[in-house]
Structure formats: C-alpha cells, structure tokens
Design a protein around this motif. Structure first.
Motif, PDB file in Angstrom:
ATOM      1  N   SER A  17      77.158  60.749  21.272  1.00 54.24           N
ATOM      2  CA  SER A  17      77.415  61.445  22.549  1.00 54.24           C
ATOM      3  C   SER A  17      76.659  60.810  23.710  1.00 54.24           C
ATOM      4  O   SER A  17      77.053  60.949  24.866  1.00 54.24           O
ATOM      5  N   GLN A  18      75.540  60.093  23.409  1.00 51.25           N
ATOM      6  CA  GLN A  18      74.756  59.432  24.455  1.00 51.25           C
ATOM      7  C   GLN A  18      75.379  58.109  24.893  1.00 51.25           C
ATOM      8  O   GLN A  18      75.080  57.604  25.973  1.00 51.25           O
ATOM      9  N   THR A  26      84.618  65.782  22.862  1.00 46.71           N
ATOM     10  CA  THR A  26      83.981  66.572  21.805  1.00 46.71           C
ATOM     11  C   THR A  26      84.742  67.836  21.465  1.00 46.71           C
ATOM     12  O   THR A  26      84.308  68.571  20.597  1.00 46.71           O
ATOM     13  N   ASN A  57      75.860  62.242  15.519  1.00 43.69           N
ATOM     14  CA  ASN A  57      76.733  62.788  16.571  1.00 43.69           C
ATOM     15  C   ASN A  57      76.030  62.794  17.913  1.00 43.69           C
ATOM     16  O   ASN A  57      76.634  62.543  18.958  1.00 43.69           O
ATOM     17  N   PHE A  58      74.727  63.095  17.885  1.00 48.66           N
ATOM     18  CA  PHE A  58      73.946  63.113  19.127  1.00 48.66           C
ATOM     19  C   PHE A  58      73.855  61.702  19.717  1.00 48.66           C
ATOM     20  O   PHE A  58      74.008  61.500  20.926  1.00 48.66           O
ATOM     21  N   GLU A  59      73.633  60.701  18.839  1.00 51.04           N
ATOM     22  CA  GLU A  59      73.578  59.311  19.303  1.00 51.04           C
ATOM     23  C   GLU A  59      74.907  58.879  19.917  1.00 51.04           C
ATOM     24  O   GLU A  59      74.943  58.234  20.966  1.00 51.04           O
TER      25      GLU A  59
END
Length: 936
Positions: A482-483, A567, A478-480
């Motif tokens: 969002s980038q 998100t 999810n972090f990847e």
C-alpha cells in the motif's frame, strides 16, 4: 420404626415388565382418529381399561439413539448424539438397564440393534435388527414378533424390551398420511393385545402384578421425518397398563403431559431399583397412586433426594436454588408427618397433611428438574476456544490473501515458511504449550483437547502459532504494497457497481442474521430475498446495456482501462479475468450490443423476470422453515394418494425437460446413457409405487425397486467415467480445452442423473428449474454482461443456497430425507448410505458449484486465472458465515434455543464445509493455470 430406613431401596411394585417401543409413534396415532380406527384394542384399554395415559415430550434432537439414552438414563443427551447415532458407542452413564442387570434382573431384548450397541452384555437373550435400512417395512418387525409366542410362555425373564421400527421406516419413505400407516398400526395393536392378554393370564401365578409400557422414542413431522422440535416430532404417547391400576370410567380427557425423561425414574421405582445418577426426570405419581401415603411420600422423597444431589454436583450455589429450598421445606414437613404417623394418628388431619406434603414434593421435583435441565449442558470451553481460534485464523488469512488471489496470476500463497524460522513462532509455541499445561492440570471437568496425546496437542499449538505468524506476515506485506506508488495513477478503480454493493450488503446482512434464532429458523426467506433482489439488479444492468448504449458511448469514449491496485475488496479486481476490450464499461456495452441482437435482446430482458417466476413457483412447491412449515403446499397435494396420476405426469414431463436441458453438450454415447438413465428413474419410482405407467391398471405389487435403481447407477457411473476419461485426456495428453469442457459437462450430467434418481418425484421440477435458470443466465446474462469470475461465483453460491431450501430442506434435522441413502441398497451399507444422503440433501449447492466450474472453464474469452478466482471466492463465501457462526454459537451456548435451533444449524454448516472442501479440491485439480504453475 425409630431408625431411618430411607437409604434402603423400596421393594419392587411389579413382577414382570414389558416395554414396547414403537419407533416414530406420534401421539395422534394413539389418541387421535387413527388410533380409534386402526388401534381399537389399545383405544379400549386407554379409555376403559386399567391404564394411565400420558403424552411424553421429547427434547431435540428427536433421533433414535439420544431418545433411547433419555428413556433409560433420564438425562438429556447432547446434540453430538445426532452424529454418533450412525454408530452408537457403549453407554457408560448410569442407566436403568445396568441397574436392572446389577440387581439380578434377567433382560431380553428384540428390535433395533442400537440397544445392543448401547448395552452390550446386558441382555440374557437378544436379536438386533438394522435401523437404518428404511425401505424395509415388514421383515424388520417380523424379526421381532417371531420371538413373542415363545418368550411370553416362559418364566425365565423379568424385563422384556421390544423395539419396532416398521412405522418409522414407512414415515421416512411415504409420510404419516400414507395408506401403509393404517395396516402397520393395526399390526402393532394386535401385538399389544397379545402381550396384554398374556400378562393378565400370569397375574394369578405371581404375587405382584405385571406392567406393560407402550411408548415412542419420537414422533414424525408432516413429511415423515424427525430430528427437529415440531409438535409432531416431540409428542409421543406413553401408556402404563397393569392390573394393579384402577379401572377407568367415563370418557377419556386430554392426556396429561410429562417429560420423556420421567420414564426412567418411574420404572426404577416400579422395579425396585436405584434412580439413575444423572436422571433429571420426575416420578409419574399416578403409577404409584395405589400405594399407601407413606410409600408414596417415600418414593417422591427418594426422587427429590437424587435430584438435589445432582444439583449439588453441578451448581456451586445450590442452596439458593428455588427447587432445593422447596425440597428442604417438603422434607421437613415429611418429618412432621412421620412423627404423627408413628404416634398412631389415623385421622383426617394425617391424610390432608400427607396430601399437602405430597404436593410440596411434586412442586420441588418439578422446579429441581427444570433447573437441572437448563444446567445439564457442560461445555468443554477450552477445546471449543482452540477450534474457534483456528477457524478465525484461517478466515483472516483468506481475507488478507484477496488482493493476490484475485490478481491476474491468481496466486494464493500462505506465507508460512518464513514464520516457521522466526523467533516469534517459537515464543508463541512455548507460550501456548505452557497455557495448555496450566489448563489441563487445573481443569475440574473432563476436556477433550487435554485427553489427546501430547504429540497431537503440540502439533495443534504449532499450527495455531504458524497461522498467527502467517497473518502478521500477510498484514506486513499488504502494508508494504500500500506504501508503493500505483503503476497507473491516472484512474482508480474504486467505483462500485450495483452488483458489488448488493453482494457486500447481502453477505454482511446474512452473516448478521445468524445471531437471531428466528432468522435461522426461517433462513430460506433470507436467500429468497437476496436472489430476488439480485434478479432485479440484473434486470437494471440489462436495461442499461441495451437502452443506454449511445449515452454510454458519449460518456465513456475517453475512458482508459482501470488499474487493479485499489484496496476495495469486491471492486479491486473487477473484470481482471476478462480481456482488455471488455474491462471498461464501454467495452462491456459494446460487446453486449454485438452479442444481443434481434429477439435475443428481448429474451435477455425477460430472463430476470422468468427467473423470478420460476423462484415463486418453487417456493410454493415445498413449505420449509418452522413458522409456516405446517401449511399445505403443492408438494403435499402431489404426494397424496388420490393425485398419483398428476404426479406421474409431472415426473414424466420433468424427466423429459431434464434430458432436453442437459444433453446439448454431451457426446452421443452420454446422450443415450442419459436417456436410458432417466427412463430408469421413472421405472424405479413406478416400482416403489410413487408413480404409475399410463398402461398400468389396478393395484401393482410394490417392490423396493433395487434392480431399477441399480440400472440407473450403471448409467450414472458410465457417464461420469466417460467425462473423467475426457478430463484426463485433456490434462495429460492433448491439452484441448474443448475435450476438457465436454468431460466436465458429462460429469455434471452424471450428477444431474444421480440427483433425479434420489429426489422424490414431486421434487423433480426443482431440478428442471435449476437447469433452466442456469441455461438462461449463461446465455442471456453472464455472457452479454461480461461479469468477472468473482461476481459470477457469488451469484452461483447464492442460487445454490436458495435451491438448498427450494428442495424442502431447512435448518432442522427433520427435513433430511434419509430414504435417499437407501435407493438401490438391499441392506444397510454405511459409506454409500451417508454419501447418497449427503448428496441428496446438498444437491442444490453442489450442482450450482459444478456448473460454475463448467461455465468458467468453457469461457474462452477469460484468461486461465478465472477458475482459480472462482475457487477462492467460493471458499471465502463459505468461510465467512461459518467462522462468524462458530463465534456466535459459542457466545449463545446458554440460549433457550441452543439445542433446537442453533445446534442443528451448526451441524448443517459443518457438513457443508466438508462438501465445499471437496468442491474446491476439484476446482484446483481442473485449474489449468495452477497445473502449469506446478509444472513450472
């Protein structure tokens, strides 16, 4: 004499003891107007005979097996006994029956087979009857009474136990105000008279008097059920009748209140047995008041010594406990009294000092018992923590999967395979196994998780580790994501509609309310409030789409489609299962105006208000909860015997409306089966005496209605089979969506027919309003307003929860309608009985969930991901409150209402999770998108 003899058990006070346990005997059935009217002999003995009367208070859960354990062991059973009640295991705790058998007492038992399961090989003679077949009022008691004449003439027994179930069964089927209650109480009165006269005739032959004990294991609520903590359920009569007691004179005052656990200590003293090791009960002093002061002091000292020893075993700082301190003071005073007594002092001073010591002992016993009752719950914290961790991990995985699960492809993949080969996974496994070894080798008390095999324990550790690694992997993905730059940066879809805000606020508010006992007791108010507020918000949406169309056109003519990469949990995937022209607010408004024309527009605007009226009527049908459950409601008025014609008319109209609302999408064969099935439902209720046919005059013989009920079951299975055949045809052969939709609706119709059979006649309007609201919302709200699958799923979930309470259910065990599990059964069969009871209890949520599947599958304007979205959202909506509640209830395990409020709610939540799991499996099987992905 000079040597202390306190370690020796005193001799018995009674020769023969008969215990008559009348299941569900409320205190007002003996001490109230019903007692005077239907139990004249018992009333005469209570008011003028040689007897002592008390009101015994039972602790929840007020179901049979835990209450028998409390009566015989003097301890407070755990709440898990509600579940174990279905199939009672052997009682291994120290108890009165085991002590009596060890002492050579000959025990005979007739009645509820629960005793035989709890105490196998303890009785020299027994005859068990099935306790769960609640439609049997007469045979279940006749099978006990038929042994009486023969046994009472014999001398080869010391303890006779009789457990009568008929009154409890009448309560389950027809309630405490049923005309069947009076004759049953009169039958019990005649049995007590027979036993009492027989025991009196044996007094001259024996050196010791005999004792008759009359009690109930629990009472019954105003609806005839039990399991909760209302006054009617926890207060039962407790009578001690013996020629050893003084004859009563004067009118009977309000009986003194004692604890149900006090019976075990009192009977142990009466039979000359040791008091059970884990008993928290007090000796009921009036029973031994005829003895000398020295004997009375010895009895209460024995009771005090046993309680103080139990306190020492359970409390490290027992010496500081007020009860223990009082006991030691009383013991010292008792020693001084003994010295005076041995000196031959027989003055008034000795008597007054004896009374003072007795009073000190009784205060110490009360304090010790109270202290032990609070500390008696020993929690297996290690096992509880392991379970809570797994539940929280699953919830976190669900929450982290929201973006993908609600995407166009509806992908829900738990990333477990990469973590299984990672170093972190193996390190966590090793660490958890080490913790397991340390905890299990150092644990002082028994632990369930430590008792399982090592293979099972390592499997659980691997599961916990894999879930944790999966969570970390999902967070990283999810972090990847969002980038990464969004695919369409022109517009973001972070705007929230009023529906989204209400859904989020309602979910959070409901979860937070679970931490308060009052909100759990009255949880129905939360769901009524949320559904009413939802109706008002829907009304606003309808007004906006019908009256602000031109303004909407001007404002949104240049809006482009929103993207799906934001998100926000509720809004990020808004309308992703609806085609592009309906995605924007302009598209929604345009399609709405095209759909709603003429009179339909005004019906659509009136729909939320009609639903509000329906909900208000349903609230008046069944009072539920705790605070206002005692208030009269329309259901009570209908079920009273003088209003049977009105109930019959309402039931007939309701069944006609059910047919009208369900048949529209069924095949011709299913329509005929539904009509005959609903006719069978009315015939069944007429057969068991709930309703009457118009041509019926005079009294008709009441039967169990087994033939009529089985007639309906044939049509239920026929309709479900027809629907299943259509589903298989659509899945395997043709792939035709219309065949699949017909099949799903026929399965839904079969379940509606089953619910109509199991619901009590006064509850049939609940089913009618359920179908009416579903029909109106489908045609006039969901289709015109083009809500996405997630929003529609949550609306279904909310209404399902509201209808759970509209049925008359609550978070107390007492509102479970056990009689539904025996419709059409000649004897107790465990699996069908459990299934039917569970279905009848959760019919509201279940029918709304199946309707959700029917609706999402039938909407051709949605893409194939809609069913997958609905399944995921339904699972998430169920998981959030359950996971949070498990954590809350663990933290509140020493709360005052943990057994009466929080534990029953946890039991309901657990069963609901199993039902939700079954629903989600059905959703997955019907998910065409998932089916094609599997084929790929």
């Amino acid at each position: 004499g000079m040597v202390s003899n306190w370690t020796k058990i005193p001799p018995p006070l009674f020769n023969k003891v008969v215990i008559v346990l009348i299941d569900a005997l409320r205190d007002d059935f003996v001490f109230g107007s019903k007692g005077k009217q239907f139990m004249p002999y018992t009333t005469q003995v209570v008011e003028k005979g040689t007897s002592y009367s008390f009101i015994a208070e039972a602790k929840p859960p007020t179901v049979t097996m835990p209450r028998i354990k409390a009566l015989m062991t003097g301890s407070i059973p755990g709440f898990i006994d509600v579940v174990v009640n279905l199939n009672s295991p052997v009682l291994l705790d120290d108890n009165l029956i085991w002590q009596a058998k060890t002492a050579g007492k000959r025990i005979i038992f007739y009645g509820d087979e629960t005793w035989v399961k709890l105490f196998p090989k303890h009785f020299v003679e027994y005859d068990g009857t099935t306790s769960f077949f609640v439609s049997d009022f007469t045979e279940v008691d006749d099978n006990v009474t038929r042994h009486l004449d023969r046994v009472l003439k014999r001398e080869d027994w010391d303890l006779l136990i009789l457990h009568y179930l008929g009154l409890d069964h009448i309560g389950h089927m027809t309630g405490p105000n049923s005309p069947l209650v009076g004759p049953k109480l009169r039958e019990m009165d005649n049995i007590l008279k027979k036993i009492h006269i027989s025991l009196l005739s044996k007094v001259e032959e024996a050196s010791l008097p005999n004792l008759l004990v009359v009690c109930g294991d629990h009472g019954m609520s105003e609806t005839g059920s039990h399991g909760g903590s209302s006054e009617g359920e926890v207060h039962t009569p407790l009578l001690f009748i013996s020629s050893a007691f003084e004859k009563r004179s004067g009118s009977l005052t309000q009986p003194e209140r004692v604890q149900q656990t006090d019976l075990a200590s009192t009977l142990a003293v009466g039979l000359g047995l040791p008091i059970s090791r884990n008993s928290v009960g007090n000796l009921i002093l009036p029973v031994v008041r005829g003895k000398t002061m020295r004997e009375q002091l010895r009895f209460v000292h024995l009771n005090g010594f046993q309680l103080s020893r139990l306190l020492q075993e359970n409390t490290p700082a027992y010496e500081k406990d007020p009860g223990y301190e009082h006991f030691k003071i009383a013991e010292k005073s008792h020693g001084n009294w003994i010295k005076l007594y041995l000196e031959g002092n027989n003055s008034e001073i000795l008597l007054n000092l004896g009374k003072k010591v007795l009073k000190q002992y009784l205060e110490a016993l009360k304090t010790l018992s109270s202290s032990l009752s609070k500390q008696v719950a020993q929690y297996d914290m290690y096992s509880m923590m392991v379970g809570a961790v797994i539940i929280i991990e699953v919830l976190l995985l669900l929450l982290l999967s929201v973006p993908k699960a609600l995407s166009r492809r509806a992908e829900f993949e738990v990333p477990l395979s990469p973590p299984l080969f990672s170093l972190l996974f193996y390190l966590m496994c090793l660490m958890l196994c080490a913790v397991h070894v340390i905890v299990c080798t150092s644990a002082e008390s028994s632990c369930y998780f430590c008792s399982v095999s090592w293979l099972t324990a390592v499997g659980v550790m691997m599961l916990v580790s894999a879930l944790m690694c999966g969570i970390l992997s999902a967070i990283a993905k999810n972090f990847e994501n969002s980038q990464l730059p969004p695919k369409n940066p022109v517009v973001s879809s972070s705007s929230w509609s009023e529906i989204d805000v209400l859904i989020l606020a309602g979910t959070i508010g409901h979860v937070l309310s679970l931490g308060a006992s009052s909100f759990i007791e009255e949880e129905h108010q939360t769901w009524y409030f949320l559904t009413n507020t939802l109706c008002l918000v829907l009304c606003q949406e309808l007004c906006r789409n019908n009256f602000l169309l031109k303004e909407c056109d001007q404002q949104h003519s240049s809006i482009v489609k929103p993207n799906f990469g934001s998100t926000g949990e509720m809004s990020q995937c808004k309308n992703i299962d609806i085609p592009a022209e309906g995605n924007s607010k302009l598209g929604k408004a345009t399609s709405s105006s095209e759909f709603i024309k003429g009179s339909d527009k005004w019906i659509s605007l009136a729909t939320p208000w009609i639903i509000l009226i329906c909900c208000r009527l349903l609230r008046s049908l069944n009072q539920t909860g705790v605070q206002w459950a005692h208030r009269p409601d329309f259901g009570h008025w209908l079920t009273s015997s003088e209003h049977k014609p009105e109930l019959s008319f309402l039931a007939a109209v309701s069944l006609l409306l059910i047919f009208f609302l369900v048949q529209r999408r069924c095949s011709l064969v299913s329509k005929i089966a539904m009509a005959l099935g609903l006719l069978g439902v009315y015939s069944y209720r007429a057969a068991i005496g709930n309703v009457v046919f118009p041509w019926q005059h005079g009294g008709k013989d009441i039967s169990k209605g087994i033939t009529e009920a089985r007639f309906v079951y044939v049509f239920v299975l026929g309709i479900i089979f027809t629907g299943t055949k259509d589903l298989l045809k659509s899945q395997v052969i043709s792939g035709d969506s219309s065949v699949k939709n017909t099949g799903l609706w026929e399965i839904y119709s079969g379940l509606v027919l089953l619910a109509a059979l199991l619901f009590r006649p006064h509850n049939l309007p609940v089913l009618v309003f359920c179908l009416l609201i579903q029909t109106m919302m489908t045609k006039y709200i969901w289709r015109p307003l083009k809500f996405d699958a997630a929003q529609i799923t949550i609306m279904h979930y909310w209404f399902g929860q509201a209808f759970f309470y509209f049925q008359g259910n609550s978070n107390g065990i007492a509102t479970v309608d056990v009689s539904a599990g025996f419709v059409g059964l000649e004897s107790y069969v465990e699996i069908p009985a459990i299934f039917l009871t569970a279905f009848a209890t959760y019919a509201g949520p279940f029918l709304w969930a199946i309707h959700l599947l029917c609706y999402l599958s039938s909407e051709v304007s949605r893409n194939s991901a809609a069913v997958g979205h609905g399944c995921f959202c339904y699972a998430l909506m169920r998981s959030i409150p359950v996971a949070i509640y498990v954590v809350l209830v663990t933290g509140l395990r020493y709360h005052l209402f943990i057994w009466s409020v929080f534990s029953p709610k946890l039991l309901y939540e657990g069963v609901h999770v199993f039902i939700t799991a079954a629903i989600c499996l059905f959703f997955t099987a019907m998910d065409q998108n998932h089916f094609h992905k599997v084929q790929d």
